[in-house]
Design a protein around this motif. Structure first.
Motif, PDB file in Angstrom:
ATOM      1  N   HIS A   1       0.738   7.032   1.459  1.00 51.94           N
ATOM      2  CA  HIS A   1      -0.257   8.246   1.973  1.00 51.94           C
ATOM      3  C   HIS A   1      -1.964   7.729   1.587  1.00 51.94           C
ATOM      4  O   HIS A   1      -2.741   8.524   1.968  1.00 51.94           O
ATOM      5  CB  HIS A   1      -0.105   9.349   0.950  1.00 51.94           C
TER       6      HIS A   1
ATOM      7  N   GLN B   1     -13.013   7.839   8.045  1.00 50.26           N
ATOM      8  CA  GLN B   1     -12.309   9.095   8.492  1.00 50.26           C
ATOM      9  C   GLN B   1     -11.356   9.715   7.404  1.00 50.26           C
ATOM     10  O   GLN B   1     -10.817  10.866   7.457  1.00 50.26           O
ATOM     11  CB  GLN B   1     -11.051   8.443   9.427  1.00 50.26           C
ATOM     12  N   ASP B   2     -11.732   9.344   6.202  1.00 50.58           N
ATOM     13  CA  ASP B   2     -11.156   9.755   4.998  1.00 50.58           C
ATOM     14  C   ASP B   2     -11.954  10.445   3.885  1.00 50.58           C
ATOM     15  O   ASP B   2     -12.934   9.579   3.491  1.00 50.58           O
ATOM     16  CB  ASP B   2     -10.232   8.554   4.120  1.00 50.58           C
TER      17      ASP B   2
ATOM     18  N   LEU C   1     -11.729   3.082   9.440  1.00 48.92           N
ATOM     19  CA  LEU C   1     -10.625   4.106   8.650  1.00 48.92           C
ATOM     20  C   LEU C   1     -11.060   4.793   7.471  1.00 48.92           C
ATOM     21  O   LEU C   1     -10.800   6.011   7.058  1.00 48.92           O
ATOM     22  CB  LEU C   1      -9.324   3.240   8.254  1.00 48.92           C
ATOM     23  N   CYS C   2     -12.081   4.174   6.589  1.00 49.96           N
ATOM     24  CA  CYS C   2     -12.559   4.689   5.538  1.00 49.96           C
ATOM     25  C   CYS C   2     -13.492   5.931   5.816  1.00 49.96           C
ATOM     26  O   CYS C   2     -13.405   6.852   5.088  1.00 49.96           O
ATOM     27  CB  CYS C   2     -13.378   3.506   4.788  1.00 49.96           C
TER      28      CYS C   2
ATOM     29  N   ASN D   1      -5.189   5.641   2.700  1.00 56.30           N
ATOM     30  CA  ASN D   1      -6.000   4.975   3.806  1.00 56.30           C
ATOM     31  C   ASN D   1      -6.382   3.629   3.251  1.00 56.30           C
ATOM     32  O   ASN D   1      -6.428   3.241   2.266  1.00 56.30           O
ATOM     33  CB  ASN D   1      -7.445   5.756   3.612  1.00 56.30           C
TER      34      ASN D   1
ATOM     35  N   CYS E   1     -12.523   8.370   0.564  1.00 57.25           N
ATOM     36  CA  CYS E   1     -12.857   7.131   0.932  1.00 57.25           C
ATOM     37  C   CYS E   1     -14.708   7.239   1.195  1.00 57.25           C
ATOM     38  O   CYS E   1     -15.398   6.347   0.769  1.00 57.25           O
ATOM     39  CB  CYS E   1     -12.217   6.291   2.101  1.00 57.25           C
TER      40      CYS E   1
ATOM     41  N   LYS F   1       0.823  -1.218   0.024  1.00 53.12           N
ATOM     42  CA  LYS F   1       0.040  -0.006   0.019  1.00 53.12           C
ATOM     43  C   LYS F   1       0.801   1.058  -0.013  1.00 53.12           C
ATOM     44  O   LYS F   1       1.838   1.495   0.771  1.00 53.12           O
ATOM     45  CB  LYS F   1      -0.782   0.097   1.076  1.00 53.12           C
TER      46      LYS F   1
END
Length: 211
Positions: A46, A146-147, A143-144, A48, A150, A43
Motif C-alpha cells: 500500500h 501523486q501521493d 510517484l511521490c 508509494n 509523500c 515494500k
C-alpha cells in the motif's frame, strides 16, 4: 605492500565495524540523494515507492548521523556522491590526507596518480546528474508527487534536504555544494561534526514518517 587496507561494505553497520576493529580505521560513508537509493527490503503493497525510498533513507541517515555526532565513531568521512563524481581528485586528496592523519601514516614516495584506481564513469562523462537521477529515480519523484503523504513529507523535508545539498526537482536534484561544507569537499568529518539541530530534524522526520 600497500600502506593501508581498504575494505568495502554496502551496509550501514558502521558502529559494529568500529567496535570490532583491530587496527586504526577510517570509515568513508557515501551519501546519495534519497531518490537515487533503492531499498533492499520489501515494500508494503500500500506504500508509494517514492515515499518508501525517502523514508528508508531518512531512517538510515538519522542512525548514521546520530552515531558520528555522538563521537561513537572515532575516524570517519561522509562524502556526497554528487560531489565525488565531478570533484573526484579533490575529494580523493582530502580523503587521503584524512586517512594519513588519522592512521599516522606518511607516504615516503609521492603516489603516482596514473596507477591509482579511478572512479568508473559510464561513457567517460563525469556528470553527476546522469548518475543521480536516471529513469527509475525520476519515476520515484513523479510517484511521490501523486501521493498526499509523500507530498507533505517533501514539503517538510525540503529545508533539511537543502542543508545537505539536495532538493526534490527531478531536473536539478542536487545543489552544487551545500553551504554546510564550507571550503571542504567532505560533508562531515570528526573535525566537522553534523550540527545537532540538523541531526534532530532528520530524526524527527524519520520518526514522523516511519513506515
Amino acid at each position: 605492500s600497500k600502506p593501508f587496507l581498504i575494505q568495502k561494505t554496502p551496509t550501514f553497520d558502521v558502529l559494529f565495524l568500529e567496535k570490532i576493529k583491530l587496527y586504526k580505521t577510517v570509515h568513508a560513508i557515501v551519501m546519495r540523494h534519497p531518490f537515487a537509493c533503492q531499498p533492499e527490503i520489501r515494500k508494503p503493497n500500500h506504500v508509494n515507492m517514492g515515499f518508501f525510498a525517502a523514508s528508508v533513507w531518512l531512517l538510515n541517515w538519522a542512525h548514521i548521523l546520530e552515531i558520528v555526532a555522538s563521537g561513537q565513531v572515532k575516524s570517519f568521512a561522509i562524502v556526497r556522491f554528487e560531489t565525488l563524481v565531478p570533484r573526484h581528485d579533490e575529494v580523493s586528496k582530502e580523503l587521503s590526507n584524512l586517512i594519513q592523519n588519522e592512521c599516522g601514516f606518511i607516504p615516503v614516495d609521492p603516489i603516482d596518480s596514473s596507477t591509482r584506481r579511478r572512479l568508473h564513469l559510464h561513457d567517460g562523462k563525469a556528470n553527476a546528474s546522469a548518475y543521480l537521477m536516471g529513469r527509475p529515480q525520476k519515476r520515484f519523484s513523479e510517484l511521490c508527487k501523486q501521493d498526499k503523504t509523500c507530498q507533505r513529507f517533501m514539503d517538510e523535508a525540503e529545508p533539511v534536504m537543502a542543508q545537505l545539498g539536495y532538493n526534490w526537482n527531478a531536473k536539478t536534484s542536487f545543489l552544487a555544494e551545500p553551504s554546510i561544507m564550507n571550503d571542504s569537499k567532505l560533508l562531515f568529518t570528526p573535525r566537522k561534526l553534523p550540527p545537532k539541530d540538523l541531526v534532530k530534524q532528520i530524526r524527527d522526520l524519520a520518526t514522523k514518517y516511519r513506515i
